[in-house]
Structures are given as C-alpha cells and as structure tokens.
Write a protein that holds these residues in place. Structure first.
Motif, PDB file in Angstrom:
ATOM      1  N   GLN A  12       0.100   5.607  13.028  1.00 26.79           N
ATOM      2  CA  GLN A  12       0.575   6.582  12.281  1.00 26.79           C
ATOM      3  C   GLN A  12       0.381   6.599  10.721  1.00 26.79           C
ATOM      4  OE1 GLN A  12       4.394   8.324  12.969  1.00 26.79           O
ATOM      5  NE2 GLN A  12       4.132   9.802  11.311  1.00 26.79           N
TER       6      GLN A  12
ATOM      7  N   THR B  52       0.076  11.320   4.047  1.00 27.66           N
ATOM      8  CA  THR B  52      -0.547  12.356   4.575  1.00 27.66           C
ATOM      9  C   THR B  52      -1.239  13.302   3.573  1.00 27.66           C
ATOM     10  OG1 THR B  52       1.529  13.447   4.604  1.00 27.66           O
ATOM     11  CG2 THR B  52       0.954  12.241   6.655  1.00 27.66           C
TER      12      THR B  52
ATOM     13  N   GLY C  86      -5.855   4.576  10.005  1.00 21.12           N
ATOM     14  CA  GLY C  86      -5.161   3.977  10.934  1.00 21.12           C
ATOM     15  C   GLY C  86      -5.980   3.913  12.094  1.00 21.12           C
TER      16      GLY C  86
ATOM     17  N   ARG D 123       6.214  -0.182  11.524  1.00 18.13           N
ATOM     18  CA  ARG D 123       5.162   0.795  11.748  1.00 18.13           C
ATOM     19  C   ARG D 123       4.101   0.414  12.794  1.00 18.13           C
ATOM     20  NH1 ARG D 123       3.973   5.801   9.339  1.00 18.13           N
ATOM     21  NH2 ARG D 123       5.978   5.798   8.124  1.00 18.13           N
TER      22      ARG D 123
END
Length: 355
Positions: free
Chosen positions: A89, A93, A100, A296
């Motif tokens: 992810q 954005t 990714g 992450r």
C-alpha cells in the motif's frame, strides 16, 4: 605544531585518501575526521549543508526513477511455491504506475527469493523514493562481513566477496553506525572476536551457524549462544511488536543533534512474523518515515542502519549469465557503484546466498 606533528597529520590524512576501495574523497575525509574525534565538526558541516540545500518539496519523480518504478524485471517462475507479493500500500495517494508493485530481483532454484518495490516516502517529498526489498528467510543464508576500516580489526572473514565465493550470491546490504567511535551504541562480533561491547537493549542483527538471521533487542529477543557466529548492533529498535515505537520522534535515539529529522539517505532492516527479511533504503527519509516504511512493508521488528549518501546500499545479483560471478544491480543510485562489495569495503556489510 612542529614538523613531526604536521608530517604525522599529513601521513594520516594521506592514508585515509588512498586506502583500498571505492569510497569518495568526501566520505574518506568524513571518516577520517570521525576516527580522530572530530565527529562533532562533521555533524555541524552536514547540518550547515542541509540548511543551505534541503530536499525540495513537491514535484515529480525524475524520468529515470519513474521508469524504474514502472519496470517489472525478471518475470516470476511459473511453477514456484513463492509468488510475487500483493502490492504494498503506497504512502502517497494517488499511487503512480508501478508504485508498491513487487518485482523479482533475484531467483534461485526456480524461486523468486529476492523481491523489490518502490514507494514515495511521504506526501511532501514526492520527487524522491524509497526502495523496499523482501528476502526469503527459509531459502537463503546470511553472512556478516567486516569492513576494511570498520570495525577496525582483522577477521578471518574477508572485507569483500572475493572471486570463488560468489556462487549463489543474491543480495548485499550495508552495515550501521560506526562501532569504533561509539556511534552505534553497541558492538560487533564475528569469527570469535568482539569489537566494542554487545549491549542489552541495543537493536541487533544476529547471524547463526546454520546461515539464518534474527533481528531483535539484545538480551530480550536475541542473546549470545554457541550457535551465534556474528552480531551487528546499532541504536535501538524502530519497529517492535509490529508497531513503530512510541519514541520514534526522540532525536537523541537516532543520531546526532537534529539529524533524525533531516530528510536524507537512510537505511534499515527488519524481520517479518514469518522470519523473512525486509530491507529499506531511501533518498529522503527521516527516522520516523524510515520506520513507517519498514512497518508498512511487514516488519514486526526493525532497526536503523547507516545513513547519508556514501553508506546506504542494497544490491541484488543476477547469476543467469555467469553463476560464479553474478552481475550486481543497485536498487537505488547512491554514491558507490554496484560492485562495491566485490572490492574491499570500508565498512561492514551483509551478504545473502541461496541455500
């Protein structure tokens, strides 16, 4: 200062500028200064340089970086028990094309054992990227190497990967803060010899006789046993129990003065719940953003490694043309070439081989 003193100083600096390896002049002089208790001066110069030319805000990735992010090198083997991971992810954005998305970096025995991807590290520094590598813990073995000058002792293990020892080589990555000037706040152990002190609570890469690796807090997760052949300590865990540590914003833990808040080249390594390895190198990371990327990417425990342009590195190796002398590729472009660890390395590093 007398002639003798000037001569000794000149010899010392001259030796630092001519020792073997591929380090730049700036890296050699900075290393010499730290070795001679001038680390505070180096830190001040780095702070001043950063103030005059900080990383820019906003903007797009350079075309070369965009092309690398979009590329999918080495398609995965069709009949393998290891497949490319689901996309990571992104932290920014909307995501860019390929951001990714994992691609195979190195394979062995039909398995994609090293995979990598690229992400932008935060929404403010969108013209920079971090590279993330995943390495199978089950199908690889890990070897700690000393550097020629750091940790500063002679070891049976060489400070490079010499010809004749490259078959099955899949990846390499850099070591951490210096042991010899106390910057790592820990020690280094290899070939039965310890430099510095292995300290409880220090984040540690631990290497075992069977080729496996563990990452954790010394004295809690990992400790000295008859099976331990190598230990590399550096600062404290940034990710613990799957979470970024609460005091990640505490500058005193992650480097000198305010350097933990600088958006500079950094590196770190962690382990997943399955025992696989996550390694991150980035162009514009703070201590918190480095920790965030490692968490992450799936690290349940992760630690910082070295920083600044001269030292972070991650190379994958392709042995399809010559299995005994695989071709290295930098996952990101830093100061040293991809052949860095084929030459005598100044600082310690880790090599990864297929089992």
């Amino acid at each position: 200062m007398g002639a003798l003193g000037l001569g000794s100083l000149g010899w010392s600096v001259g030796e630092a500028l001519t020792y073997p390896g591929q380090d730049s002049t700036a890296a050699r002089l900075a290393g010499w200064a730290r070795e001679h208790r001038l680390g505070v001066v180096v830190d001040q110069l780095e702070n001043a340089k950063y103030s005059m030319d900080p990383p820019r805000l906003g903007g797009a990735l350079p075309q070369k970086d965009l092309a690398r992010m979009r590329a999918t090198a080495h398609p995965a083997p069709e009949h393998s028990d290891i497949r490319p991971h689901a996309p990571l992810q992104p932290l920014v954005t909307p995501a860019l094309e390929g951001e990714g998305v994992w691609r195979v970096l190195a394979s062995a025995h039909g398995r994609p054992l090293v995979q990598g991807t690229y992400v932008r590290p935060d929404s403010d520094h969108t013209s920079y990227q971090a590279a993330v590598a995943w390495i199978s813990g089950k199908h690889t073995r890990f070897q700690l190497h000393p550097g020629l000058r750091e940790p500063g002792e002679e070891f049976a293990t060489p400070p490079n990967i010499p010809e004749g020892a490259r078959t099955g080589l899949l990846a390499t990555w850099n070591g951490g803060f210096k042991i010899t000037d106390g910057g790592s706040r820990g020690g280094f152990h290899l070939d039965g010899k310890t430099v510095g002190e292995l300290r409880d609570g220090t984040a540690s890469e631990v290497f075992y006789r069977d080729g496996s690796i563990k990452i954790g807090s010394w004295g809690r997760d990992v400790r000295m046993t008859p099976d331990v052949v190598g230990v590399r300590q550096c600062l404290e865990l940034m990710v613990d129990d799957g979470k970024v540590v609460d005091d990640i914003d505490d500058d005193a833990k992650w480097g000198a003065t305010d350097q933990s808040r600088m958006f500079v080249e950094r590196s770190g390594v962690g382990v997943t719940a399955q025992g696989d390895i996550i390694m991150v190198v980035g162009q514009a990371l703070t201590a918190p953003t480095l920790a965030n990327v490692m968490q992450r990417a799936g690290a349940v425990r992760a630690m910082p490694l070295d920083m600044n342009r001269a030292w972070p590195s991650f190379m994958s190796y392709d042995g399809s043309r010559d299995p005994h002398n695989p071709e290295p590729t930098n996952i990101l472009d830093f100061e040293n070439p991809a052949t860095r660890y084929y030459e005598q390395a100044t600082r310690d590093f880790v090599a990864v081989y297929a089992r």
